[in-house]
Design a protein around this motif. Structure first.
Motif, PDB file in Angstrom:
ATOM      1  N   LYS A  97       0.823  -1.214   0.000  1.00  0.00           N
ATOM      2  CA  LYS A  97       0.000   0.000   0.000  1.00  0.00           C
ATOM      3  C   LYS A  97       0.858   1.266   0.000  1.00  0.00           C
ATOM      4  CE  LYS A  97      -3.520   2.300  -0.109  1.00  0.00           C
ATOM      5  NZ  LYS A  97      -4.281   2.203  -1.359  1.00  0.00           N
ATOM      6  N   ASP A  98       0.481   2.218  -0.827  1.00  0.00           N
ATOM      7  CA  ASP A  98       1.155   3.511  -0.947  1.00  0.00           C
ATOM      8  C   ASP A  98       2.526   3.431  -1.622  1.00  0.00           C
ATOM      9  OD1 ASP A  98      -0.918   4.959   0.129  1.00  0.00           O
ATOM     10  OD2 ASP A  98      -0.180   4.797   2.179  1.00  0.00           O
ATOM     11  N   LEU A 100       4.366   2.781  -5.077  1.00  0.00           N
ATOM     12  CA  LEU A 100       4.106   2.649  -6.513  1.00  0.00           C
ATOM     13  C   LEU A 100       5.284   2.026  -7.240  1.00  0.00           C
ATOM     14  CD1 LEU A 100       2.438   6.133  -7.105  1.00  0.00           C
ATOM     15  CD2 LEU A 100       1.349   3.949  -6.575  1.00  0.00           C
ATOM     16  N   THR A 150      10.862   3.692   2.760  1.00  0.00           N
ATOM     17  CA  THR A 150      10.896   3.464   4.209  1.00  0.00           C
ATOM     18  C   THR A 150       9.500   3.675   4.796  1.00  0.00           C
ATOM     19  OG1 THR A 150      13.089   4.421   4.100  1.00  0.00           O
ATOM     20  CG2 THR A 150      12.210   4.029   6.278  1.00  0.00           C
ATOM     21  N   THR A 151       8.789   4.632   4.212  1.00  0.00           N
ATOM     22  CA  THR A 151       7.465   4.970   4.743  1.00  0.00           C
ATOM     23  C   THR A 151       6.425   3.879   4.506  1.00  0.00           C
ATOM     24  OG1 THR A 151       7.137   6.159   2.684  1.00  0.00           O
ATOM     25  CG2 THR A 151       7.687   7.472   4.600  1.00  0.00           C
ATOM     26  N   MET A 153       7.223   0.495   4.507  1.00  0.00           N
ATOM     27  CA  MET A 153       7.626  -0.772   5.126  1.00  0.00           C
ATOM     28  C   MET A 153       6.682  -1.236   6.249  1.00  0.00           C
ATOM     29  SD  MET A 153      11.724  -0.176   4.989  1.00  0.00           S
ATOM     30  CE  MET A 153      12.152  -1.404   6.215  1.00  0.00           C
ATOM     31  N   PRO A 154       6.127  -0.290   7.041  1.00  0.00           N
ATOM     32  CA  PRO A 154       5.228  -0.750   8.109  1.00  0.00           C
ATOM     33  C   PRO A 154       4.023  -1.567   7.607  1.00  0.00           C
ATOM     34  CG  PRO A 154       5.884   1.524   8.503  1.00  0.00           C
ATOM     35  CD  PRO A 154       6.395   1.159   7.135  1.00  0.00           C
TER      36      PRO A 154
ATOM     37  N   LEU B 244      13.539   4.010  10.042  1.00  0.00           N
ATOM     38  CA  LEU B 244      12.476   3.307  10.769  1.00  0.00           C
ATOM     39  C   LEU B 244      13.044   2.887  12.119  1.00  0.00           C
ATOM     40  CD1 LEU B 244       9.631   2.726   9.861  1.00  0.00           C
ATOM     41  CD2 LEU B 244      10.361   0.488   9.078  1.00  0.00           C
ATOM     42  N   LEU B 249       8.523   6.137  12.015  1.00  0.00           N
ATOM     43  CA  LEU B 249       9.375   6.847  11.062  1.00  0.00           C
ATOM     44  C   LEU B 249      10.031   8.034  11.742  1.00  0.00           C
ATOM     45  CD1 LEU B 249       7.258   7.057   7.822  1.00  0.00           C
ATOM     46  CD2 LEU B 249       9.372   5.797   8.164  1.00  0.00           C
TER      47      LEU B 249
END
Ligand code: B1M
Lengths: 213, 297
Positions: A97-98, A100, A150-151, A153-154, B244, B249
């Motif tokens: 998700k998010d 691309l 990185t944003t 990965m969660p 992270l 973040l």
């Protein structure tokens, strides 16, 4: 061998028509499809990847090479399956998700298909719920997630947690990859494996099946 | 209020605002939800954010329209509401700043890659930007900021659409560059030199860079731009690449650090300094304070 070098060369230059034609020619010359794939297409793609990493070429060249690779794989895919490589398992794959970024994920998917796995490609920007629901419906063996940010990965952790909630954890193996992802991160979130490129993704999934049998 | 370009040409240094995305998440945007969707029903949140940046000292405040082109909105099935989404965002900021700051309408990439590298026709991308630019023109923003572009080709389509549909509104055009051992390049391989010349020729009023890899790289980027253009420069740096930590973040660059470096941006010839991902009203406040002696009001 000359022919395979030509395939690699043309792929590196993004000449998709030529790559498709040469691949057909190689098939007609009875070169085994997996040899065409490994020593022609993947060999070429590896050079493209290396040059891209070294900033010798940029994204447009990578995209054109990937397109050429896809064209050739259309030629080879029916043969790879006919060639007696049995369908070895089902993999649900996507960029989270998010996110691309899907070039790396697409390459991994191509290699998995080439190695005889059935790949259900959910595309990019795939919500956690979707990975879980499709894996459940399709009785998939593996969920493969790619993240380049990185944003995003969660989201991978979210999928692992949802797999636990839905009772899929342990039944479906979860593999993660993408440039910012690491072995440590995979372990931290409870994924079954991390893999660093397409060939390694194939090996990793093969190892899941060895563990099981 | 004096015209923006007039002030820039008079050598004034202006401060723009910081990140939008994180502010939206803190105020209820859910992961996977369309950020611009908030413009339809929750414009009070946009006002809230604009107020925080205005209070922090920003002279230029951006609208929540980064992903407001119909092509981009289509991934949330909101393309039919594009005009309204963009107009509402401009109105919300306009209401808050009430002439005390400039309203800058943000336009980001459409999320598609142009043929032949990707699957989208340039005409489709152009038309999509036209719709967004038309909405900007109708709602009366002070300036348009086309940002985070990584393909000069797509940037030119957006710029052309702005000049056609919003003539008379100045356009700031900012690209995102990666540092490599051979210098700075966009993901698609465009250099700063090429961008500077091409954008100047295509009618951009202000050029520069946003997002990126930390403010120190931005100083180098600004110097490179200065070599190749006489247009005013804008830099909106992120607070470094995010890390992270324990599932959270974290952006490494503090307000103090960025404020210190902002002075070097001024020395490099930059006229507008703002923030991107990871920057907060605190960053903007610190930058404003540090530039105090350079600012005229
Ligand atoms: C399931 O199992 C597996 C197993 C292995 C797996 C796997 C899954 N997935 C991958 N692997 C592994 O196998 C693959 C084959 O070897 C490998 O895949 P990779 O994907 O690593 O490698 C590919 C073959 C080639 N690599 C790539 O395709 C990524 C290349 C770079 C240049 C890149 C690209 C292409 C793009 N980008 Co973006 N982009 C960058 C990248 C910078 C760079 N130089 O690497 C990166 C990733 N981007 C970044 C950013 C920030 C962004 N990008 C953005 C947009 C884009 C494009 C759309 C322009 C384009 C994507 C096009 C597309 N359709 O994919 C924006 C975000 C869009 C979004 N929401 O996703 C944007 C936010 C814009 C910006 N500010 O720069 C940075 C991420 C920083 C971070 N760590 O968070 C970035 C590192 C550039 C940078 N230096 O700033 C392995 O990782």
């Amino acid at each position: 061998m000359e022919l395979l070098k030509q395939i690699s060369f043309n792929l590196q230059n993004g000449f998709d028509e030529a790559v498709a034609e040469l691949t057909k020619e190689a098939v007609e010359k009875q070169i085994p499809p997996d040899e065409i794939m490994n020593n022609g297409l993947i060999a070429g793609m590896n050079i493209v990847g290396e040059k891209f990493k070294n900033h010798e070429i940029f994204l447009p060249d990578v995209l054109l090479a990937a397109r050429a690779m896809n064209r050739a794989m259309e030629v080879l895919k029916p043969l790879l399956i006919k060639d007696g490589i049995p369908v070895r398992g089902k993999v649900v794959i996507g960029s989270v998700k998010d996110d691309l970024h899907d070039i790396g994920k697409n390459l991994v998917a191509i290699l998995l298909k080439g190695a005889g796995f059935e790949v259900i490609d959910l595309g990019n920007d795939v919500p956690a719920e979707k990975f879980i629901s499709v894996a459940a419906e399709e009785n998939a063996h593996v969920i493969g997630m790619s993240a380049l940010l990185t944003t995003t990965m969660p989201v991978m952790k979210k999928v692992v947690d949802m797999a636990k909630d839905e009772g899929l954890y342990g039944k479906v193996k979860i593999m993660v990859g993408g440039a910012p992802v690491s072995k440590e991160f995979a372990k931290e979130i409870g994924a079954d494996a991390y893999s660093y490129d397409g060939a390694n993704a194939v090996e990793t999934i093969e190892s899941f099946f060895r563990e099981d049998s | 209020m004096k015209k923006l370009l007039e002030r820039l040409h008079n050598g004034e240094i202006l401060v723009a605002d910081g990140a939008m995305g994180t502010m939206l998440f803190q105020r209820g945007l859910k992961s996977g939800e369309c950020p611009e969707g908030m413009n339809l029903s929750r414009s009070f949140i946009l006002e809230d954010i604009a107020r925080l940046y205005l209070d922090a000292g920003a002279d230029i405040i951006q609208t929540n329209t980064f992903g407001g082109s119909p092509l981009k909105l289509a991934s949330y099935s909101l393309e039919d509401k594009a005009a309204l989404i963009n107009r509402n965002a401009v109105s919300a900021v306009k209401k808050v700043v009430a002439g005390k700051a400039y309203v800058s309408a943000s336009c980001g990439p459409c999320g598609k890659i142009l043929k032949p590298y990707g699957d989208t026709d340039p005409e489709d991308i152009y038309e999509s930007f036209e719709i967004q630019m038309q909405a900007f023109a109708e709602s009366g923003c002070d300036v348009i900021c086309i940002e985070t572009m990584m393909d000069l080709g797509e940037m030119l389509l957006a710029l052309k659409a702005a000049k056609k549909k919003a003539p008379g509104i100045p356009v700031m055009a900012t690209m995102t560059y990666d540092p490599t051992p051979k210098g700075f390049f966009t993901i698609m391989g465009d250099t700063i030199e090429k961008a500077a010349h091409t954008l100047e020729e295509a009618g951009a009023d202000v050029v520069g860079s946003n997002c990126g890899n930390g403010i120190e790289n931005m100083i180098r980027i600004a110097r490179e731009y200065r070599k190749h253009t006489i247009l005013p420069l804008i830099i909106q740096s992120n607070a470094g690449l995010p890390l992270l930590e324990n599932g959270e973040l974290v952006y490494p660059e503090t307000p103090e650090f960025m404020a210190m470096k902002a002075k070097e941006l001024v020395d490099a010839g930059v006229s507008i300094i703002g923030g991107c991902c990871g920057t907060t009203p605190e960053h903007i406040r610190a930058i404003k304070k540090a530039l105090g002696s350079n600012l005229s009001s």
